[in-house]
Design a protein around this motif. Structure first.
Motif, PDB file in Angstrom:
ATOM      1  N   ALA A  86       0.822  -1.224   0.000  1.00 32.02           N
ATOM      2  CA  ALA A  86       0.000   0.000   0.000  1.00 32.02           C
ATOM      3  C   ALA A  86       0.855   1.274   0.000  1.00 32.02           C
ATOM      4  N   PHE A  87       2.164   1.155  -0.306  1.00 28.13           N
ATOM      5  CA  PHE A  87       3.020   2.345  -0.144  1.00 28.13           C
ATOM      6  C   PHE A  87       2.625   3.546  -1.014  1.00 28.13           C
ATOM      7  N   PRO A  88       2.051   3.339  -2.243  1.00 26.22           N
ATOM      8  CA  PRO A  88       1.671   4.551  -2.986  1.00 26.22           C
ATOM      9  C   PRO A  88       0.580   5.363  -2.274  1.00 26.22           C
ATOM     10  N   ALA A  89      -0.382   4.649  -1.636  1.00 19.73           N
ATOM     11  CA  ALA A  89      -1.438   5.367  -0.908  1.00 19.73           C
ATOM     12  C   ALA A  89      -0.844   6.069   0.312  1.00 19.73           C
ATOM     13  N   HIS A  90       0.078   5.395   1.003  1.00 17.88           N
ATOM     14  CA  HIS A  90       0.753   5.984   2.166  1.00 17.88           C
ATOM     15  C   HIS A  90       1.538   7.236   1.747  1.00 17.88           C
ATOM     16  N   ALA A  91       2.321   7.107   0.654  1.00 20.54           N
ATOM     17  CA  ALA A  91       3.161   8.223   0.195  1.00 20.54           C
ATOM     18  C   ALA A  91       2.288   9.430  -0.169  1.00 20.54           C
ATOM     19  N   HIS A  92       1.194   9.178  -0.942  1.00 23.26           N
ATOM     20  CA  HIS A  92       0.377  10.307  -1.390  1.00 23.26           C
ATOM     21  C   HIS A  92      -0.529  10.844  -0.291  1.00 23.26           C
ATOM     22  N   LEU A  93      -0.919  10.002   0.661  1.00 19.47           N
ATOM     23  CA  LEU A  93      -1.682  10.521   1.803  1.00 19.47           C
ATOM     24  C   LEU A  93      -0.802  11.482   2.602  1.00 19.47           C
ATOM     25  N   ASN A  94       0.452  11.101   2.812  1.00 24.63           N
ATOM     26  CA  ASN A  94       1.352  11.983   3.563  1.00 24.63           C
ATOM     27  C   ASN A  94       1.727  13.238   2.774  1.00 24.63           C
ATOM     28  N   LEU A  95       2.010  13.054   1.460  1.00 29.48           N
ATOM     29  CA  LEU A  95       2.547  14.193   0.699  1.00 29.48           C
ATOM     30  C   LEU A  95       1.449  15.139   0.208  1.00 29.48           C
ATOM     31  N   LEU A  96       0.310  14.572  -0.267  1.00 30.90           N
ATOM     32  CA  LEU A  96      -0.802  15.448  -0.674  1.00 30.90           C
ATOM     33  C   LEU A  96      -1.629  15.854   0.543  1.00 30.90           C
ATOM     34  N   GLY A  97      -1.863  14.887   1.451  1.00 32.39           N
ATOM     35  CA  GLY A  97      -2.769  15.119   2.572  1.00 32.39           C
ATOM     36  C   GLY A  97      -2.150  15.928   3.695  1.00 32.39           C
ATOM     37  N   VAL A 134       1.581  17.125   3.928  1.00 32.83           N
ATOM     38  CA  VAL A 134       2.551  18.169   3.563  1.00 32.83           C
ATOM     39  C   VAL A 134       1.903  19.290   2.740  1.00 32.83           C
ATOM     40  N   SER A 135       1.197  18.928   1.648  1.00 40.17           N
ATOM     41  CA  SER A 135       0.658  19.982   0.774  1.00 40.17           C
ATOM     42  C   SER A 135      -0.463  20.763   1.464  1.00 40.17           C
ATOM     43  N   SER A 136      -1.346  20.058   2.219  1.00 39.02           N
ATOM     44  CA  SER A 136      -2.416  20.788   2.930  1.00 39.02           C
ATOM     45  C   SER A 136      -1.803  21.770   3.923  1.00 39.02           C
ATOM     46  N   VAL A 179     -11.488  11.124  -2.056  1.00 38.87           N
ATOM     47  CA  VAL A 179     -11.875  10.183  -3.119  1.00 38.87           C
ATOM     48  C   VAL A 179     -10.652   9.378  -3.564  1.00 38.87           C
ATOM     49  N   MET A 180      -9.521  10.064  -3.753  1.00 38.17           N
ATOM     50  CA  MET A 180      -8.338   9.435  -4.373  1.00 38.17           C
ATOM     51  C   MET A 180      -7.658   8.398  -3.474  1.00 38.17           C
ATOM     52  N   ILE A 181      -7.416   8.768  -2.200  1.00 35.28           N
ATOM     53  CA  ILE A 181      -6.521   7.938  -1.371  1.00 35.28           C
ATOM     54  C   ILE A 181      -7.116   6.578  -0.981  1.00 35.28           C
ATOM     55  N   GLY A 192     -10.507  11.084  -8.452  1.00 39.96           N
ATOM     56  CA  GLY A 192      -9.972  11.795  -7.280  1.00 39.96           C
ATOM     57  C   GLY A 192      -8.773  12.647  -7.646  1.00 39.96           C
ATOM     58  N   SER A 193      -7.883  12.085  -8.507  1.00 37.88           N
ATOM     59  CA  SER A 193      -6.684  12.826  -8.909  1.00 37.88           C
ATOM     60  C   SER A 193      -7.056  14.113  -9.642  1.00 37.88           C
ATOM     61  N   PHE A 194      -8.090  14.025 -10.517  1.00 40.71           N
ATOM     62  CA  PHE A 194      -8.498  15.227 -11.253  1.00 40.71           C
ATOM     63  C   PHE A 194      -9.156  16.257 -10.327  1.00 40.71           C
ATOM     64  N   ILE A 195      -9.861  15.766  -9.292  1.00 43.63           N
ATOM     65  CA  ILE A 195     -10.448  16.715  -8.332  1.00 43.63           C
ATOM     66  C   ILE A 195      -9.315  17.411  -7.563  1.00 43.63           C
ATOM     67  N   VAL A 196      -8.273  16.631  -7.170  1.00 44.65           N
ATOM     68  CA  VAL A 196      -7.101  17.231  -6.511  1.00 44.65           C
ATOM     69  C   VAL A 196      -6.476  18.283  -7.443  1.00 44.65           C
ATOM     70  N   PHE A 197      -6.343  17.919  -8.713  1.00 48.65           N
ATOM     71  CA  PHE A 197      -5.766  18.847  -9.701  1.00 48.65           C
ATOM     72  C   PHE A 197      -6.596  20.136  -9.770  1.00 48.65           C
TER      73      PHE A 197
HETATM   74  C1  HEM Z   1      -3.083  14.254  -8.034  1.00 45.74           C
HETATM   75  C2  HEM Z   1      -1.778  14.401  -7.913  1.00 45.74           C
HETATM   76  C3  HEM Z   1      -0.782  13.269  -8.160  1.00 45.74           C
HETATM   77  C4  HEM Z   1      -0.880  12.188  -8.973  1.00 45.74           C
HETATM   78  C5  HEM Z   1      -2.024  11.812  -9.909  1.00 45.74           C
HETATM   79  C6  HEM Z   1       0.359  11.416  -8.810  1.00 45.74           C
HETATM   80  C7  HEM Z   1       0.655  10.231  -9.506  1.00 45.74           C
HETATM   81  C8  HEM Z   1       1.756   9.443  -9.291  1.00 45.74           C
HETATM   82  C9  HEM Z   1       2.066   8.229 -10.000  1.00 45.74           C
HETATM   83  C10 HEM Z   1       1.242   7.639 -11.145  1.00 45.74           C
HETATM   84  C11 HEM Z   1       3.210   7.729  -9.465  1.00 45.74           C
HETATM   85  C12 HEM Z   1       3.950   6.443  -9.865  1.00 45.74           C
HETATM   86  C13 HEM Z   1       3.445   5.316  -9.015  1.00 45.74           C
HETATM   87  C14 HEM Z   1       4.099   3.971  -9.339  1.00 45.74           C
HETATM   88  O1  HEM Z   1       4.890   3.859 -10.264  1.00 45.74           O
HETATM   89  O2  HEM Z   1       3.767   3.006  -8.617  1.00 45.74           O
HETATM   90  C15 HEM Z   1       3.634   8.620  -8.391  1.00 45.74           C
HETATM   91  C16 HEM Z   1       4.712   8.421  -7.592  1.00 45.74           C
HETATM   92  C17 HEM Z   1       5.161   9.321  -6.649  1.00 45.74           C
HETATM   93  N1  HEM Z   1       4.630  10.570  -6.385  1.00 45.74           N
HETATM   94 FE1  HEM Z   1       2.873  11.258  -7.102  1.00 45.74          FE
HETATM   95  N2  HEM Z   1       1.156  12.025  -7.893  1.00 45.74           N
HETATM   96  C18 HEM Z   1       0.509  13.171  -7.480  1.00 45.74           C
HETATM   97  C19 HEM Z   1       0.982  14.088  -6.566  1.00 45.74           C
HETATM   98  C20 HEM Z   1       2.188  14.011  -5.902  1.00 45.74           C
HETATM   99  C21 HEM Z   1       2.725  15.033  -5.020  1.00 45.74           C
HETATM  100  C22 HEM Z   1       2.022  16.380  -4.742  1.00 45.74           C
HETATM  101  C23 HEM Z   1       3.887  14.554  -4.525  1.00 45.74           C
HETATM  102  C24 HEM Z   1       4.864  15.209  -3.560  1.00 45.74           C
HETATM  103  C25 HEM Z   1       4.584  16.293  -2.805  1.00 45.74           C
HETATM  104  C26 HEM Z   1       4.105  13.229  -5.090  1.00 45.74           C
HETATM  105  C27 HEM Z   1       5.163  12.398  -4.829  1.00 45.74           C
HETATM  106  C28 HEM Z   1       5.348  11.149  -5.383  1.00 45.74           C
HETATM  107  C29 HEM Z   1       6.411  10.248  -4.952  1.00 45.74           C
HETATM  108  C30 HEM Z   1       7.435  10.511  -3.846  1.00 45.74           C
HETATM  109  C31 HEM Z   1       6.287   9.097  -5.754  1.00 45.74           C
HETATM  110  C32 HEM Z   1       7.128   7.816  -5.633  1.00 45.74           C
HETATM  111  C33 HEM Z   1       6.497   6.921  -4.568  1.00 45.74           C
HETATM  112  C34 HEM Z   1       5.266   6.185  -5.041  1.00 45.74           C
HETATM  113  O3  HEM Z   1       5.335   5.496  -6.081  1.00 45.74           O
HETATM  114  O4  HEM Z   1       4.204   6.279  -4.405  1.00 45.74           O
HETATM  115  N3  HEM Z   1       3.055  12.932  -5.919  1.00 45.74           N
HETATM  116  N4  HEM Z   1       2.733   9.661  -8.326  1.00 45.74           N
END
Ligand code: HEM
Ligand code: HEM
Length: 123
Positions: free
Chosen positions: A34-45, A47-49, A81-83, A103-108
């Motif tokens: 689940a690391f992508p959800a964890h990463a984006h919850l922390n970074l979008l949820g 840090v960015s908020s 919606v997204m996380i 969810g991603s487009f709503i964030v956008f």
């Molecule tokens: C709606 C906005 C966003 C979308 C749709 C998005 C989408 C993605 C996608 C498709 C990947 C590749 C995942 C994979 O290969 O498994 C990724 C990875 C990553 N993104 Fe985003 N991202 C968004 C916003 C952000 C923001 C704002 C940050 C940082 C502040 C960020 C940091 C990262 C990092 C660190 C990774 C690598 C770790 C991971 O795969 O989860 N992202 N993102």
């Protein structure tokens, strides 16, 4: 602090707590899928908020009016919606992929609204 900053910090803190719980769960279970959800919850949820909240606190004039509250609502709904959809998608539930996209487009949209606030004329 402006109301919109308070709101951003409240949701950011909830997202931070949930993000850390998700991280701890991954660490303890040994299942990191689940690391992508964890990463984006922390970074979008979290840090960015928090950065949005800080911006509005530093620029109270920009926090006035309805646009900042609309920006907060749109951005936060996008994350809500997204996380969860990204979490279950990461665990293998591919049916949820459209919700990650929506969810991603709503964030956008929330970030576009933030750009509108930042680039608007200072009143
Ligand atoms: C709606 C906005 C966003 C979308 C749709 C998005 C989408 C993605 C996608 C498709 C990947 C590749 C995942 C994979 O290969 O498994 C990724 C990875 C990553 N993104 Fe985003 N991202 C968004 C916003 C952000 C923001 C704002 C940050 C940082 C502040 C960020 C940091 C990262 C990092 C660190 C990774 C690598 C770790 C991971 O795969 O989860 N992202 N993102
Ligand atoms: C106690 C708190 C936390 C714990 C226990 C934790 C745990 C984890 C674990 C187990 C992974 C998976 C590592 C892997 O398989 O590669 C991970 C990935 C990640 N975490 Fe955390 N985390 C925590 C807090 C945070 C915070 C606060 C942030 C961001 C502000 C964050 C950002 C990330 C990112 C971006 C990744 C993906 C890294 C990559 O692309 O491999 N984490 N975390």
């Amino acid at each position: 602090m402006p109301q919109v900053s308070q709101l951003f910090f409240k949701t950011a803190t909830v997202f931070f707590l949930l993000g850390i719980i998700m991280g701890l769960h991954m660490g303890i279970s040994g299942d990191h899928s689940a690391f992508p959800a964890h990463a984006h919850l922390n970074l979008l949820g979290w840090v960015s908020s928090a950065i949005f909240g800080i911006y509005y606190a530093l620029n109270p004039a920009k926090a006035a009016g309805r646009l900042p509250i609309i920006q907060f609502a749109v951005y936060t709904v996008g994350i809500i919606v997204m996380i969860p959809a990204l979490y279950f998608l990461s665990l293998g539930n591919t049916a949820l992929e459209p919700f990650v996209g929506i969810g991603s487009f709503i964030v956008f949209a929330g970030v576009l609204l933030f750009a509108a606030v930042v680039f608007s004329k200072q009143t």
